[in-house]
Structure formats: structure tokens, C-alpha cells
Design an enzyme around this catalytic site. Structure first.
Site, mmCIF file in Angstrom:
data_model
loop_
_atom_site.group_PDB
_atom_site.id
_atom_site.type_symbol
_atom_site.label_atom_id
_atom_site.label_comp_id
_atom_site.label_asym_id
_atom_site.label_seq_id
_atom_site.Cartn_x
_atom_site.Cartn_y
_atom_site.Cartn_z
ATOM 1 N N PRO A 128 19.144 30.492 -13.552
ATOM 2 C CG PRO A 128 18.609 32.694 -14.150
ATOM 3 C CD PRO A 128 19.337 31.885 -13.117
ATOM 4 N NE ARG A 268 -20.977 9.779 -10.186
ATOM 5 C CZ ARG A 268 -21.801 10.651 -10.726
ATOM 6 N NH1 ARG A 268 -22.610 11.371 -9.976
ATOM 7 N NH2 ARG A 268 -21.833 10.816 -12.029
ATOM 8 N N GLY A 339 -14.322 10.826 -12.491
ATOM 9 C CA GLY A 339 -14.930 11.191 -13.776
ATOM 10 C C GLY A 339 -14.901 12.695 -13.990
ATOM 11 C CD GLU A 363 14.555 18.648 -2.487
ATOM 12 O OE1 GLU A 363 15.277 17.763 -2.012
ATOM 13 O OE2 GLU A 363 13.837 19.403 -1.795
ATOM 14 N N GLY A 364 16.044 17.402 -8.381
ATOM 15 C CA GLY A 364 16.570 16.487 -9.397
ATOM 16 C C GLY A 364 15.444 15.817 -10.152
HETATM 17 N N1 CAA Z 1 27.453 13.207 -2.261
HETATM 18 C C1 CAA Z 1 28.731 13.670 -2.150
HETATM 19 N N2 CAA Z 1 29.491 13.990 -3.232
HETATM 20 C C2 CAA Z 1 28.946 13.841 -4.451
HETATM 21 C C3 CAA Z 1 27.634 13.378 -4.637
HETATM 22 C C4 CAA Z 1 26.879 13.047 -3.483
HETATM 23 N N3 CAA Z 1 25.621 12.599 -3.577
HETATM 24 N N4 CAA Z 1 27.369 13.331 -5.946
HETATM 25 C C5 CAA Z 1 28.475 13.750 -6.584
HETATM 26 N N5 CAA Z 1 29.432 14.050 -5.675
HETATM 27 C C6 CAA Z 1 30.792 14.501 -5.948
HETATM 28 C C7 CAA Z 1 31.498 13.522 -6.900
HETATM 29 O O1 CAA Z 1 32.101 12.472 -6.185
HETATM 30 C C8 CAA Z 1 32.505 14.427 -7.574
HETATM 31 O O2 CAA Z 1 33.612 14.582 -6.694
HETATM 32 P P1 CAA Z 1 35.157 14.689 -7.231
HETATM 33 O O3 CAA Z 1 35.301 16.036 -7.845
HETATM 34 O O4 CAA Z 1 35.973 14.545 -5.983
HETATM 35 O O5 CAA Z 1 35.346 13.582 -8.216
HETATM 36 C C9 CAA Z 1 31.787 15.753 -7.661
HETATM 37 O O6 CAA Z 1 30.752 15.720 -6.672
HETATM 38 C C10 CAA Z 1 31.164 16.002 -9.022
HETATM 39 O O7 CAA Z 1 30.282 14.907 -9.300
HETATM 40 P P2 CAA Z 1 29.711 14.639 -10.756
HETATM 41 O O8 CAA Z 1 30.880 14.635 -11.731
HETATM 42 O O9 CAA Z 1 28.834 13.466 -10.687
HETATM 43 O O10 CAA Z 1 28.882 15.992 -11.013
HETATM 44 P P3 CAA Z 1 28.058 16.478 -12.271
HETATM 45 O O11 CAA Z 1 28.394 17.889 -12.519
HETATM 46 O O12 CAA Z 1 28.197 15.495 -13.392
HETATM 47 O O13 CAA Z 1 26.531 16.476 -11.712
HETATM 48 C C11 CAA Z 1 24.344 15.583 -11.179
HETATM 49 C C12 CAA Z 1 25.867 15.348 -11.327
HETATM 50 C C13 CAA Z 1 23.856 14.335 -10.452
HETATM 51 C C14 CAA Z 1 23.649 15.699 -12.518
HETATM 52 C C15 CAA Z 1 24.091 16.829 -10.297
HETATM 53 O O14 CAA Z 1 24.446 18.025 -10.985
HETATM 54 C C16 CAA Z 1 22.641 16.955 -9.864
HETATM 55 O O15 CAA Z 1 22.223 16.330 -8.882
HETATM 56 N N6 CAA Z 1 21.842 17.774 -10.579
HETATM 57 C C17 CAA Z 1 20.462 18.087 -10.153
HETATM 58 C C18 CAA Z 1 20.468 19.308 -9.292
HETATM 59 C C19 CAA Z 1 19.278 19.323 -8.368
HETATM 60 O O16 CAA Z 1 18.839 18.323 -7.838
HETATM 61 N N7 CAA Z 1 18.794 20.532 -8.104
HETATM 62 C C20 CAA Z 1 17.733 20.702 -7.164
HETATM 63 C C21 CAA Z 1 17.651 22.130 -6.744
HETATM 64 S S1 CAA Z 1 16.999 22.358 -5.138
HETATM 65 C C22 CAA Z 1 15.339 22.090 -5.215
HETATM 66 O O17 CAA Z 1 14.822 21.631 -6.187
HETATM 67 C C23 CAA Z 1 14.589 22.404 -3.951
HETATM 68 C C24 CAA Z 1 13.142 22.643 -4.154
HETATM 69 O O18 CAA Z 1 12.710 23.409 -4.994
HETATM 70 C C25 CAA Z 1 12.203 21.988 -3.261
#
Ligand code: CAA
Length: 380
Positions: A128, A268, A339, A363-364
């Protein structure tokens, strides 16, 4: 560089298209209306080897490549986006991380039944208070002897109502933010694991979206995926692959809507001629087909990068950003071609229009994809 599908890939596309048209399409409207999870679809898809498309055959999968996986998700989503996301979550968000990060024992116990479709998986990250800011999750995992004890809850979990195996993210140290997050493979039959009710949504209505609750749920340490502090990176790396699947889903939804729009335009008549003879409609169709092709190529490029590069974060985010927004434009034009009829339940196009919307969110969100893309291009 050759952009051409291999003979195997073409054959796969034809086979999945036939399955989609004959088995999936006839149920698409009904499951959208009732919200009933199509477990029988998952089982039939598994018989064709679609539950673990890119999992090696020796682990119960079909041993195909990531472009093949995109073809599968596109073809299924072309007729039913709900069915597309059910498969995409099982393949990308559950099978793939176990394949990448799991021990041999975990692959045998969890991956094999998921890849063969004997069991269904879900990915439990979102909470949440932790959507785009995934590192803010509050579910905790406390070490107790040879177990972890999990407490907390998840929301919007696709496949959640029916999954037998969940990949659950929980924090062993809330203060450490992302560095405290661990990933666990959990059986839905575990004591303390509960699912919520069916979440009725704007689109992809039968994808089993629900809440999950964990109350003093004991998970043996042997079910920790990767190292204790690897959870967040596992989640992010998994979502890179997942975003390719959602891109393929968006391309499929757009392709389905395009085909509906084109056939309606040819049938159509208004002002004494078929709609397709008007240049305004022809230009819509020209824009739609061009955008779909662009999105498909970006998706295949990301899939190719996944097969051949260590990191494909940028390519996956670019594909997801473009294809999800493209799917809004294409489904909206397909509805416009219909339409007033397009706004009714008589035609499928309103379902495509509703289904497309989620690809910009799950997924973001598009905004998250832009954060990921900006940070990758600035580092180059
Ligand atoms: N691969 C590997 N490592 C990664 C990475 C990647 N793609 N992206 C970031 N990291 C690592 C970074 O290198 C960093 O490592 P260190 O601690 O060693 O430096 C660490 O992860 C933290 O990275 P960030 O500082 O960039 O992390 P953040 O907290 O700022 O978050 C964000 C970045 C991109 C916003 C991330 O939180 C994100 O992707 N958010 C969206 C979440 C999401 O997609 N949720 C989907 C839920 S599932 C879903 O939706 C399924 C469904 O219903 C169908």
C-alpha cells in the site's frame, strides 16, 4: 543486422496465433465481464510449453529465446490481454528470477513445476505504501533459527488469487532501505499466508489481482533467493525482463485493436462508401501500423539485448515506455474508427482501449521508465 524471425520463431508464432484465435479469444469477453480467473487457459497454454518459454528443457521449460517469448505474449495479448499478463508474470517475474538466482535445489523444487505449468506463480513486491518507491516496502522478515518469520501485506498482486508459489520481498532491516530487502520463495499453502478478494479493475479484469497477507509466516532459510541483501537488485533485474513482456503485451493489444479497426473500416459504409475509402481513416491506419511496427522492433531489440548483454535495463525501459503509450494512441484511434459503436460493449475495441491503460502503470509507470532511461543515458 538482420531483422528476421527464424523458421522456429515463425512456426511458434503461427502455433500460438492459432491457439489464441481458437481457444483464448472465445473466452476473452466473458472473463473480462465476470473477472473469473482463467485457470483452464493457463493449463492449456502450459500444454503448449508457454508457462516457461525461456526456461531450459531440462528444467521443465521450452528452452526458447527471449524474442520467442515476446512472440508468445504478443499473440496471446492480441486477443486477450488478461491471459497475456497471467503468462507474462509466470514467465518473467517468477520463472526467470529463479533461473537466474536460484540454487539447484530451488530450481528443482520451485522452477520445474512453474515452468511446466503444474503450478502458477506470482510476484509480491508492491505494498500500500510502496508502489513506484519499491524500496519503501514495510513487510518484515525476522530471522528465527533456521527460518525467517514474515509479517506484512502486499497489494495489486497479479495471479495472486490462484498462485501456488509467490516470490515475496521483505525487509530484514527497515532502516537499511533497499539494502535490507530479501527475496523469498513461498508456498501459498504456508501457515500465515492469506489472499484477499478479487480486485475489480478498469481492464485486465480476470488476472487474479488481489492482496496478500503474511502473519507470523515461517519460511525456511533454504527458500531465500540469492543472498539476504540481494532482494532489491533481484526485484529490479527481474522487472527489467518483465518490462519486455509488458512491451510485448502492449504491442499485442495494439495489434488486436488495429485489426478490429481495419476490418470495421472496410465493412462500415457512410456517405455511400466504406470508411476505409476516406483519407482521414486511411491516415489513421497508416499511423497505427507504423507505430505498432516501431514498438515491436523496440521490444525485439530489448529481447535481443537480454539474450546478449549483461545489462539491458535501458532497452527494456525504452521499449515499455514507448509501447505502452503507443498502445493508448492505437486503441484510441481504433475506437474512434468505430464511432458510437466503439463506445458500446457490442464490439471488442472498448476492451482493448481499457486493457491498454494498465501497460503504462504496472511493472513501473511511464514516469518510472523515464527515471530509469534518464539515469542510464546520463551515465553513458
Ligand atoms: N538491475 C540491477 N540492479 C539495479 C537495477 C537493475 N535494473 N536498478 C537499480 N539497481 C540497483 C542499483 O544499482 C542500486 O545498487 P547499489 O545499492 O549497489 O548502489 C540499488 O539497486 C538501488 O537503486 P536505486 O537507487 O536506483 O533505487 P531507487 O530506490 O531510487 O528506485 C526505481 C529506483 C527505478 C524507481 C525503482 O524503485 C522502480 O523500478 N520502481 C518501480 C517498481 C515497479 O516497477 N513495480 C512493479 C511491481 S510488479 C508488477 O507491476 C507486476 C504486475 O502487476 C503485472
Amino acid at each position: 543486422m538482420r531483422v528476421q524471425l527464424s523458421e522456429e520463431q515463425q512456426l511458434l508464432r503461427e502455433t500460438v496465433r492459432r491457439f489464441a484465435d481458437e481457444v483464448v479469444a472465445p473466452k476473452a469477453r466473458e472473463i473480462d465481464e465476470t473477472g473469473e480467473f482463467p485457470r483452464d487457459f493457463f493449463e492449456r497454454a502450459a500444454e503448449l510449453g508457454l508457462a516457461g518459454v525461456a526456461v531450459p528443457e531440462e528444467l521443465g521449460g521450452s528452452g526458447m529465446d527471449t524474442v520467442s517469448y515476446c512472440l508468445v505474449i504478443e499473440e496471446i495479448s492480441r486477443v486477450c490481454a488478461t491471459s497475456g499478463v497471467i503468462l507474462s508474470v509466470n514467465n518473467s517475474l517468477v520463472c526467470d528470477p529463479i533461473l537466474q538466482f536460484g540454487s539447484d535445489e530451488q530450481k528443482e523444487r520451485f522452477l520445474r513445476p512453474l515452468a511446466s505449468g503444474e503450478k502458477l506463480g506470482c510476484f509480491a513486491l508492491t505494498e500500500p505504501g510502496a508502489g513506484s518507491d519499491a524500496a519503501a516496502l514495510r513487510t518484515t522478515a525476522r530471522r528465527d533459527g533456521s527460518d525467517y518469520v514474515l509479517n506484512g501485506s502486499k497489494v495489486f498482486i497479479t495471479n495472486g488469487t490462484h498462485a501456488e508459489i509467490a516470490l515475496v520481498f521483505a525487509s530484514v532491516d527497515l532502516e537499511a532501505r533497499h539494502k535490507g530487502i530479501a527475496a523469498f520463495l513461498v508456498e501459498a499453502s504456508s501457515d500465515g499466508y492469506k489472499t484477499g478478494g478479487h480486485e475489480y479493475k478498469l481492464g485486465v479484469n480476470a488476472s487474479g489481482t488481489t492482496e496478500l497477507f503474511f502473519e507470523e509466516m515461517r519460511v525456511p532459510a533454504s527458500q531465500l533467493l540469492g543472498e539476504e541483501s540481494d532482494g532489491f537488485k533481484i526485484a529490479m533485474a527481474t522487472l527489467d525482463g518483465g518490462r519486455i513482456g509488458i512491451s510485448a503485451q502492449a504491442v499485442g493489444i495494439a495489434q488486436g485493436a488495429f485489426e478490429e479497426g481495419m476490418s470495421y473500416a472496410q465493412e462500415r459504409e457512410q456517405f455511400g462508401q466504406a470508411l476505409s475509402s476516406f483519407q482521414a481513416i486511411q491516415f489513421y491506419l497508416a499511423d497505427m501500423s507504423t507505430e505498432i511496427d516501431a514498438g515491436r522492433l523496440l521490444t525485439w531489440k530489448a529481447a535481443w539485448a537480454k539474450e546478449n548483454q549483461k545489462r539491458y535495463t535501458l532497452e527494456a525501459a525504452q521499449a515499455k515506455l514507448f509501447t505502452s503509450e503507443m498502445a493508448q494512441r492505437v486503441t484510441s484511434k481504433a475506437l474512434q474508427i468505430h464511432g458510437g459503436y466503439g463506445y458500446t460493449k457490442e464490439y471488442n475495441v472498448e476492451r482493448y482501449f481499457r486493457d491498454a491503460r494498465i501497460t503504462e502503470i504496472y511493472e513501473g509507470t511511464s514516469e518510472v521508465q523515464k527515471m530509469v532511461i534518464a539515469s542510464a543515458v546520463l551515465e553513458r
